[in-house]
Design a protein around this motif. Sequence first.
Motif, PDB file in Angstrom:
ATOM      1  N   LEU A   1       0.833  -1.207   0.000  1.00 34.42           N
ATOM      2  CA  LEU A   1       0.000   0.000   0.000  1.00 34.42           C
ATOM      3  C   LEU A   1       0.864   1.252   0.000  1.00 34.42           C
ATOM      4  N   ASN A   2       1.918   1.231   0.821  1.00 36.62           N
ATOM      5  CA  ASN A   2       2.815   2.376   0.880  1.00 36.62           C
ATOM      6  C   ASN A   2       3.550   2.574  -0.442  1.00 36.62           C
ATOM      7  N   GLY A   3       3.791   1.464  -1.150  1.00 33.71           N
ATOM      8  CA  GLY A   3       4.454   1.534  -2.449  1.00 33.71           C
ATOM      9  C   GLY A   3       3.496   1.753  -3.599  1.00 33.71           C
ATOM     10  N   GLU A   4       2.241   2.047  -3.264  1.00 34.91           N
ATOM     11  CA  GLU A   4       1.198   2.327  -4.261  1.00 34.91           C
ATOM     12  C   GLU A   4       0.961   1.131  -5.181  1.00 34.91           C
ATOM     13  N   VAL A   5       0.937  -0.040  -4.561  1.00 37.05           N
ATOM     14  CA  VAL A   5       0.594  -1.265  -5.289  1.00 37.05           C
ATOM     15  C   VAL A   5      -0.582  -1.915  -4.553  1.00 37.05           C
ATOM     16  N   PRO A   6      -1.749  -1.252  -4.538  1.00 37.98           N
ATOM     17  CA  PRO A   6      -2.861  -1.731  -3.713  1.00 37.98           C
ATOM     18  C   PRO A   6      -3.405  -3.089  -4.139  1.00 37.98           C
ATOM     19  N   TYR A   7      -3.324  -3.403  -5.438  1.00 39.56           N
ATOM     20  CA  TYR A   7      -3.866  -4.688  -5.892  1.00 39.56           C
ATOM     21  C   TYR A   7      -3.108  -5.844  -5.237  1.00 39.56           C
ATOM     22  N   LYS A   8      -1.772  -5.747  -5.200  1.00 42.85           N
ATOM     23  CA  LYS A   8      -0.983  -6.803  -4.555  1.00 42.85           C
ATOM     24  C   LYS A   8      -1.254  -6.848  -3.054  1.00 42.85           C
TER      25      LYS A   8
ATOM     26  N   ILE B   1      -3.963 -15.179   8.478  1.00 40.68           N
ATOM     27  CA  ILE B   1      -4.238 -13.848   9.018  1.00 40.68           C
ATOM     28  C   ILE B   1      -5.534 -13.927   9.817  1.00 40.68           C
ATOM     29  N   GLU B   2      -5.501 -13.429  11.029  1.00 32.81           N
ATOM     30  CA  GLU B   2      -6.673 -13.489  11.899  1.00 32.81           C
ATOM     31  C   GLU B   2      -7.818 -12.661  11.318  1.00 32.81           C
ATOM     32  N   ALA B   3      -9.013 -13.208  11.390  1.00 32.47           N
ATOM     33  CA  ALA B   3     -10.189 -12.568  10.786  1.00 32.47           C
ATOM     34  C   ALA B   3     -10.746 -11.484  11.704  1.00 32.47           C
ATOM     35  N   THR B   4     -10.007 -10.392  11.845  1.00 29.15           N
ATOM     36  CA  THR B   4     -10.435  -9.280  12.689  1.00 29.15           C
ATOM     37  C   THR B   4     -11.031  -8.164  11.842  1.00 29.15           C
ATOM     38  N   SER B   5     -11.731  -7.273  12.518  1.00 32.73           N
ATOM     39  CA  SER B   5     -12.295  -6.118  11.828  1.00 32.73           C
ATOM     40  C   SER B   5     -11.204  -5.306  11.144  1.00 32.73           C
ATOM     41  N   ARG B   6     -10.093  -5.115  11.852  1.00 33.23           N
ATOM     42  CA  ARG B   6      -9.000  -4.312  11.308  1.00 33.23           C
ATOM     43  C   ARG B   6      -8.441  -4.926  10.033  1.00 33.23           C
ATOM     44  N   HIS B   7      -8.273  -6.235  10.013  1.00 31.95           N
ATOM     45  CA  HIS B   7      -7.682  -6.877   8.840  1.00 31.95           C
ATOM     46  C   HIS B   7      -8.630  -6.837   7.641  1.00 31.95           C
ATOM     47  N   TYR B   8      -9.922  -7.002   7.889  1.00 28.24           N
ATOM     48  CA  TYR B   8     -10.872  -6.870   6.778  1.00 28.24           C
ATOM     49  C   TYR B   8     -10.948  -5.425   6.295  1.00 28.24           C
ATOM     50  N   GLU B   9     -10.729  -4.495   7.204  1.00 28.10           N
ATOM     51  CA  GLU B   9     -10.691  -3.087   6.802  1.00 28.10           C
ATOM     52  C   GLU B   9      -9.516  -2.827   5.861  1.00 28.10           C
ATOM     53  N   VAL B  10      -8.343  -3.400   6.198  1.00 30.30           N
ATOM     54  CA  VAL B  10      -7.177  -3.250   5.319  1.00 30.30           C
ATOM     55  C   VAL B  10      -7.486  -3.845   3.946  1.00 30.30           C
ATOM     56  N   LEU B  11      -8.117  -5.019   3.947  1.00 28.86           N
ATOM     57  CA  LEU B  11      -8.482  -5.655   2.681  1.00 28.86           C
ATOM     58  C   LEU B  11      -9.432  -4.768   1.884  1.00 28.86           C
ATOM     59  N   GLY B  12     -10.457  -4.251   2.556  1.00 33.81           N
ATOM     60  CA  GLY B  12     -11.421  -3.395   1.867  1.00 33.81           C
ATOM     61  C   GLY B  12     -10.784  -2.138   1.309  1.00 33.81           C
ATOM     62  N   ASN B  13      -9.935  -1.496   2.099  1.00 36.62           N
ATOM     63  CA  ASN B  13      -9.262  -0.282   1.628  1.00 36.62           C
ATOM     64  C   ASN B  13      -8.350  -0.575   0.442  1.00 36.62           C
ATOM     65  N   ALA B  14      -7.674  -1.744   0.492  1.00 37.97           N
ATOM     66  CA  ALA B  14      -6.780  -2.100  -0.612  1.00 37.97           C
ATOM     67  C   ALA B  14      -7.568  -2.312  -1.905  1.00 37.97           C
TER      68      ALA B  14
END
Length: 445
Positions: A294-301, A315-328
């Motif tokens: 994400l920091n390298g502007e490669v959100p698809y990867k 990866i633990e199925a937490t709200s935070r991790h799904y949020e990262v997935l959604g944002n990516a």
Amino acid sequence: MKLSKSTMWLRSAFLAVPVVAAQVVVTQVQTELDWLPLGIAVAQEEQPEQETRRTPALRNKVYERLQEAQVAAEANDFTTAAQVLDSMLAAGGKNELNSYELANVYNLYAFVHYSREDYGKAIAAYENVIRQPEIPLAMEINTKYTIAQLYFVEEKWRQGLNTLLEWFDLTETPPASAYVLLSQAYYQLEDYPKALANVERAINMQEEKGKLPKEQWYNLARFLYFDKNDINSAVDVLRKLLTHYPDKQYWVQLSHMFGEQERESVQLAAMETAYVQDLLDRGSEQVSMAYLYLNGEVPYKAAKVMDRGLKDESIEATSRHYEVLGNAWRQAQEVDKAIPAMETAAAKSEDGELYARLGNIYLDGDEYTKAIAAINKGLSRGGVNRPDTARLALGMAYFNNEQYDKAREAFKAAGRDERSERHASQWIKYMESELDRQRQLQDGG
């Protein structure tokens, strides 16, 4: 992405002190100097005699009793071994033994105590060995080395260091491993400059001989370089570790070091090298990989990493991790994939922030009714970071859903916050002008 030192595992790295197990070998060797038992065997190079000592002979009857105790000890019958040794010192027997014979008795006592993991008594017995006059210099040198190691086992770092320094005074050509032990002693006493100087010397000694330093030596040096903020040297050591002792942890650490140097592109490359080899088996490592993408502007990867990890449960199925997935997915313009990820994130969250974000994603996907429901749910639940911007998005959703009165109400509510006052006013003006245009079209029709 630069990772702070406080988050790095290096601060809690455990550097174990290696201890060479002391071995007592009582062997009858026929030489011109009579029967000579060998002393304690330690991992060191042969040392030349620095002085001439006239060592008393080991008499045959004493040797036989020592051999009896030795056989029992080798059979793990330490009780019998101790009884034999006790009998050699009992009833005035101690006074009948010469210094060399006494040294061998205490030497074997030390082995018995060591084997029973009674290191305090083992140290005391070894101290009795070196108290005897006229013992072979090699025996004194080796015994001091073993005493130093046992002090380290007991975590008596200062006593161990002092004994080790005495050993250095007696030794003309200390091996590289001894400098590592000295380095570890200084490390435990938090004298990091001396610790670094000694481990550097050990590594250089090995490399100059064309030999490969041990992995633990490089790791000690790496930690000490990092502690003094010598990141360039830490990187150099990690490169050597990856060359000679390839391991996923060194790719991860190298990535962190590049982050300390603010070299984001190579930081990403190092971590990616580990990922494509399936070396990042921990969820936290995979999440770090996603953040670097994400920091390298490669959100698809980044999204692919998170999606794979959540599906295989690494990866633990937490709200935070799904949020990262959604944002990516959203940054990758994959709105259809972002929506279910953010729905899961919001459902697992305890506050309304993620519902507000979900509403924005619905808005991007032209799903205005769902956007309205999600944003209202977030606002009613509370915990939205910027209620004003959430209400702006809510107003847009109402406007596009042709619920103009509710849109006006939402924009006015957003405008009560000075941070959104101008945008809210612009939206209200735009909406009013659009409504006027529609009325004119109707009147003209």
